[in-house]
Every structure is written in structure tokens, then in C-alpha cells.
Scaffold this motif. Structure first.
Motif, PDB file in Angstrom:
ATOM      1  N   VAL A 140       0.823  -1.202   0.000  1.00  0.00           N
ATOM      2  CA  VAL A 140       0.000   0.000   0.000  1.00  0.00           C
ATOM      3  C   VAL A 140       0.861   1.257   0.000  1.00  0.00           C
ATOM      4  N   ILE A 141       1.883   1.271   0.841  1.00  0.00           N
ATOM      5  CA  ILE A 141       2.733   2.449   0.998  1.00  0.00           C
ATOM      6  C   ILE A 141       3.710   2.598  -0.162  1.00  0.00           C
ATOM      7  N   GLY A 142       4.107   1.460  -0.749  1.00  0.00           N
ATOM      8  CA  GLY A 142       5.109   1.485  -1.811  1.00  0.00           C
ATOM      9  C   GLY A 142       6.494   1.168  -1.317  1.00  0.00           C
ATOM     10  N   ASP A 143       6.574   0.409  -0.214  1.00  0.00           N
ATOM     11  CA  ASP A 143       7.858   0.076   0.402  1.00  0.00           C
ATOM     12  C   ASP A 143       8.296  -1.362   0.143  1.00  0.00           C
ATOM     13  N   THR A 144       7.667  -2.029  -0.794  1.00  0.00           N
ATOM     14  CA  THR A 144       7.963  -3.445  -1.009  1.00  0.00           C
ATOM     15  C   THR A 144       9.432  -3.687  -1.321  1.00  0.00           C
ATOM     16  N   ALA A 145      10.068  -2.770  -2.025  1.00  0.00           N
ATOM     17  CA  ALA A 145      11.482  -2.932  -2.365  1.00  0.00           C
ATOM     18  C   ALA A 145      12.345  -2.992  -1.108  1.00  0.00           C
ATOM     19  N   PHE A 162      -0.541  -0.413  17.885  1.00  0.00           N
ATOM     20  CA  PHE A 162      -1.510   0.551  17.361  1.00  0.00           C
ATOM     21  C   PHE A 162      -2.050   0.080  16.023  1.00  0.00           C
ATOM     22  N   ASP A 163      -3.298   0.504  15.729  1.00  0.00           N
ATOM     23  CA  ASP A 163      -3.841   0.174  14.413  1.00  0.00           C
ATOM     24  C   ASP A 163      -3.383   1.166  13.356  1.00  0.00           C
ATOM     25  N   TRP A 164      -2.923   2.355  13.771  1.00  0.00           N
ATOM     26  CA  TRP A 164      -2.479   3.349  12.806  1.00  0.00           C
ATOM     27  C   TRP A 164      -1.025   3.101  12.396  1.00  0.00           C
ATOM     28  N   TYR A 165      -0.717   3.620  11.237  1.00  0.00           N
ATOM     29  CA  TYR A 165       0.618   3.493  10.638  1.00  0.00           C
ATOM     30  C   TYR A 165       1.218   4.894  10.567  1.00  0.00           C
ATOM     31  N   LEU A 166       2.507   4.997  10.747  1.00  0.00           N
ATOM     32  CA  LEU A 166       3.189   6.290  10.657  1.00  0.00           C
ATOM     33  C   LEU A 166       4.106   6.298   9.444  1.00  0.00           C
ATOM     34  N   LYS A 167       3.992   7.333   8.641  1.00  0.00           N
ATOM     35  CA  LYS A 167       4.868   7.511   7.480  1.00  0.00           C
ATOM     36  C   LYS A 167       5.593   8.842   7.621  1.00  0.00           C
ATOM     37  N   PRO A 168       6.921   8.834   7.724  1.00  0.00           N
ATOM     38  CA  PRO A 168       7.689  10.055   7.974  1.00  0.00           C
ATOM     39  C   PRO A 168       8.106  10.778   6.696  1.00  0.00           C
ATOM     40  N   PRO A 176      11.914  14.281  -2.140  1.00  0.00           N
ATOM     41  CA  PRO A 176      11.093  15.264  -2.863  1.00  0.00           C
ATOM     42  C   PRO A 176       9.789  14.701  -3.413  1.00  0.00           C
ATOM     43  N   GLU A 177       9.687  13.387  -3.524  1.00  0.00           N
ATOM     44  CA  GLU A 177       8.447  12.798  -4.032  1.00  0.00           C
ATOM     45  C   GLU A 177       7.343  12.779  -2.973  1.00  0.00           C
ATOM     46  N   ARG A 178       7.688  13.048  -1.723  1.00  0.00           N
ATOM     47  CA  ARG A 178       6.714  12.916  -0.637  1.00  0.00           C
ATOM     48  C   ARG A 178       5.944  14.230  -0.427  1.00  0.00           C
ATOM     49  N   ASP A 179       5.076  14.495  -1.370  1.00  0.00           N
ATOM     50  CA  ASP A 179       4.251  15.698  -1.321  1.00  0.00           C
ATOM     51  C   ASP A 179       2.795  15.301  -1.088  1.00  0.00           C
ATOM     52  N   ASP A 180       1.882  16.239  -1.217  1.00  0.00           N
ATOM     53  CA  ASP A 180       0.476  15.935  -0.989  1.00  0.00           C
ATOM     54  C   ASP A 180      -0.059  14.916  -1.988  1.00  0.00           C
ATOM     55  N   ALA A 181       0.392  15.002  -3.218  1.00  0.00           N
ATOM     56  CA  ALA A 181      -0.085  14.053  -4.224  1.00  0.00           C
ATOM     57  C   ALA A 181       0.342  12.632  -3.876  1.00  0.00           C
ATOM     58  N   TRP A 182       1.558  12.491  -3.380  1.00  0.00           N
ATOM     59  CA  TRP A 182       2.056  11.187  -2.935  1.00  0.00           C
ATOM     60  C   TRP A 182       1.205  10.652  -1.791  1.00  0.00           C
ATOM     61  N   ALA A 183       0.929  11.498  -0.789  1.00  0.00           N
ATOM     62  CA  ALA A 183       0.099  11.081   0.335  1.00  0.00           C
ATOM     63  C   ALA A 183      -1.315  10.729  -0.125  1.00  0.00           C
ATOM     64  N   ASP A 184      -1.842  11.490  -1.066  1.00  0.00           N
ATOM     65  CA  ASP A 184      -3.185  11.218  -1.579  1.00  0.00           C
ATOM     66  C   ASP A 184      -3.249   9.850  -2.262  1.00  0.00           C
ATOM     67  N   ARG A 185      -2.228   9.513  -3.018  1.00  0.00           N
ATOM     68  CA  ARG A 185      -2.222   8.206  -3.699  1.00  0.00           C
ATOM     69  C   ARG A 185      -2.219   7.067  -2.684  1.00  0.00           C
ATOM     70  N   TYR A 195      -0.763   8.327   9.826  1.00  0.00           N
ATOM     71  CA  TYR A 195      -0.233   9.660  10.094  1.00  0.00           C
ATOM     72  C   TYR A 195       0.920   9.919   9.132  1.00  0.00           C
ATOM     73  N   PHE A 196       0.886  11.027   8.427  1.00  0.00           N
ATOM     74  CA  PHE A 196       2.006  11.511   7.636  1.00  0.00           C
ATOM     75  C   PHE A 196       2.593  12.699   8.399  1.00  0.00           C
ATOM     76  N   ILE A 197       3.886  12.657   8.719  1.00  0.00           N
ATOM     77  CA  ILE A 197       4.487  13.756   9.473  1.00  0.00           C
ATOM     78  C   ILE A 197       5.746  14.256   8.772  1.00  0.00           C
ATOM     79  N   ASP A 198       6.000  15.559   8.920  1.00  0.00           N
ATOM     80  CA  ASP A 198       7.220  16.118   8.343  1.00  0.00           C
ATOM     81  C   ASP A 198       8.359  16.049   9.355  1.00  0.00           C
ATOM     82  N   ASP A 199       9.520  16.580   8.978  1.00  0.00           N
ATOM     83  CA  ASP A 199      10.721  16.409   9.797  1.00  0.00           C
ATOM     84  C   ASP A 199      10.753  17.299  11.030  1.00  0.00           C
ATOM     85  N   ASP A 200       9.762  18.163  11.202  1.00  0.00           N
ATOM     86  CA  ASP A 200       9.655  18.996  12.399  1.00  0.00           C
ATOM     87  C   ASP A 200       8.484  18.583  13.282  1.00  0.00           C
TER      88      ASP A 200
END
Length: 222
Positions: A140-145, A162-168, A176-185, A195-200
Motif C-alpha cells: 500500500v505504501i510502496g515500500d515493497t522494495a 496501534f492500528d495506525w501506521y506512521l509515514k515520515p 522530494p516525491e513525498r508531497d500531498d499528491a504522494w500522500a493522496d495516492r 499519520y504523515f508527518i514532516d521532519d519537524d
């Protein structure tokens, strides 16, 4: 259990103050153990690891320990965790980190140690607590590699708290690919909360309750 789950470490004063508050004493009166395990499965330049370890060390701990989870007797690893006030688990390949915990039979002892300590996760170190850390979420996330890099096709979550997943690293210039469009997909495919969180930003977990600590931006997909 007190968890501070960051994307990229203690990069701002808000996150550092949050850890200080969770710890309940000055860093100079506390021991920290730095766990680099996830990083060793990442290829290429590791300047990011050195920089984060240096930033953590500069906080002025009473004792700064470094602990690799693989290759040492189980009880020795657990004793080193128990000697620390803060367990700081670095980023890298979260599947390698999870497999290192399960393969070395550290799961139960690790959680017991965290009952009276503060855990700080960085990226991969923040991702290992989800019950959805599986081969399905990798697809789902695209981390299979990252999973296949280890020669693995399946994944068992080491803690499943937890049932939730965290993506940093949302909006990170290093990803640079981790923008809103990436999160939307991802959210279009996801059948679990993320949860999608930035570096701050970090998730703070206390007594099972989650709140967001941030000087940046984040998103939540329920």
C-alpha cells in the motif's frame, strides 16, 4: 509507556523540550542508548546518521551508549536498554529493524523496558509499533522494495501496539516525491489509518493516548 515518534530526530526546540518534559529531569542527569540497527540496512552515504547522532550527543547526556541489536546475547541487549533512561532508535530500513527485534526474541523484553523509560524513534524507529507493519502495508505504501532488499516477502510486526501506521518525511527535501499528491495516492489505497508527518513533527504517545507535537506540518488519514 512514553513514546516520542519523530520523522527525523530532535530537530527543533519544541521536540527537545517535549523530550525533556517526558523525561522529567535534565539530559545531564540521564543515560541515553542510541540504537543504529535500522541504518545498517540502508546503502549509500550515512552522513545523515552521523549528523543525527552528533545532534543527540550534543544535548549533554550523563552517559551516551551505542547498542546494536544483532549479534549480542539477548540478556546483554536487554540489560543495556534497562540501564538507559532514554532509548533512541535511529532510522533506516524499518523492516530490518523489526526483523532484528523478532529474530532475536527481543519483543517482550523490549516492551517491558519501555514501561519505565522514554522511547524516541526516528523514521524507521518510529514505524515499528503498528500492527499494520506487514507485507500488505508495504504494498500500500510502496515500500515493497525495502522488504525484498532483506530477501523477505512477509513481515510480522514486533509489537503491534496501534492500528495506525506512521509515514515520515512528508514534504522533506531529502524525499522530494513525498508531497500531498504522494500522500493522496497512498490514502486512496489504504485500509488502515495513517499519520504523515514532516521532519519537524512527532507523535507523542502517553498511556495509549496520541497527540501531535510540531513546528511543521502533518496529515492524518482515518
Amino acid at each position: 509507556m512514553n513514546l516520542l515518534l519523530t520523522s527525523s530526530g530532535l530537530r527543533n526546540e519544541t521536540l527537545r523540550n517535549t523530550l525533556r518534559d517526558m523525561l522529567g529531569k535534565p539530559f545531564s542527569a540521564a543515560n541515553v542508548v542510541f540504537v543504529p540497527t535500522a541504518s545498517v540496512a540502508e546503502p549509500g552515504d550515512h552522513t545523515w546518521l552521523v549528523e543525527d547522532m552528533t545532534r543527540l550527543h550534543a544535548l549533554g547526556w550523563r552517559q551516551f551508549d551505542i547498542l546494536e541489536l544483532n549479534g549480542l546475547p539477548r540478556q546483554l541487549v536487554l540489560d543495556r536498554l534497562l540501564h538507559a533512561d532514554v532509548v533512541y532508535v535511529e532510522g533506516g530500513n524499518h523492516y530490518h529493524l523489526a526483523r532484528s527485534i523478532t529474530a532475536n526474541n527481543l519483543g517482550t523484553g523490549f516492551l517491558e523496558a519501555l514501561q519505565s523509560r522514554v522511547y524516541v524513534g526516528v523514521s524507521a524507529g518510529s514505524m515499528i509499533f503498528s500492527q499494520n507493519l506487514t507485507e500488505h502495508s508495504a504494498e500500500v505504501i510502496g515500500d515493497t522494495a525495502d522488504l525484498h532488499l532483506l530477501g523477505a516477502k512477509t513481515m510480522d510486526p514486533p509489537f503491534a501496539l496501534f492500528d495506525w501506521y506512521l509515514k515520515p518525511h512528508l514534504y522533506s527535501p531529502d524525499f522530494p516525491e513525498r508531497d500531498d499528491a504522494w500522500a493522496d495516492r497512498i490514502t486512496e489505497r489504504a485500509d488502515f489509518p495513517i499519520y504523515f508527518i514532516d521532519d519537524d513533527t512527532a507523535l507523542r504517545v502517553r498511556a495509549g493516548e496520541v497527540d501531535v507535537v510540531t513546528e511543521g506540518r502533518w496529515r492524518f488519514h482515518p
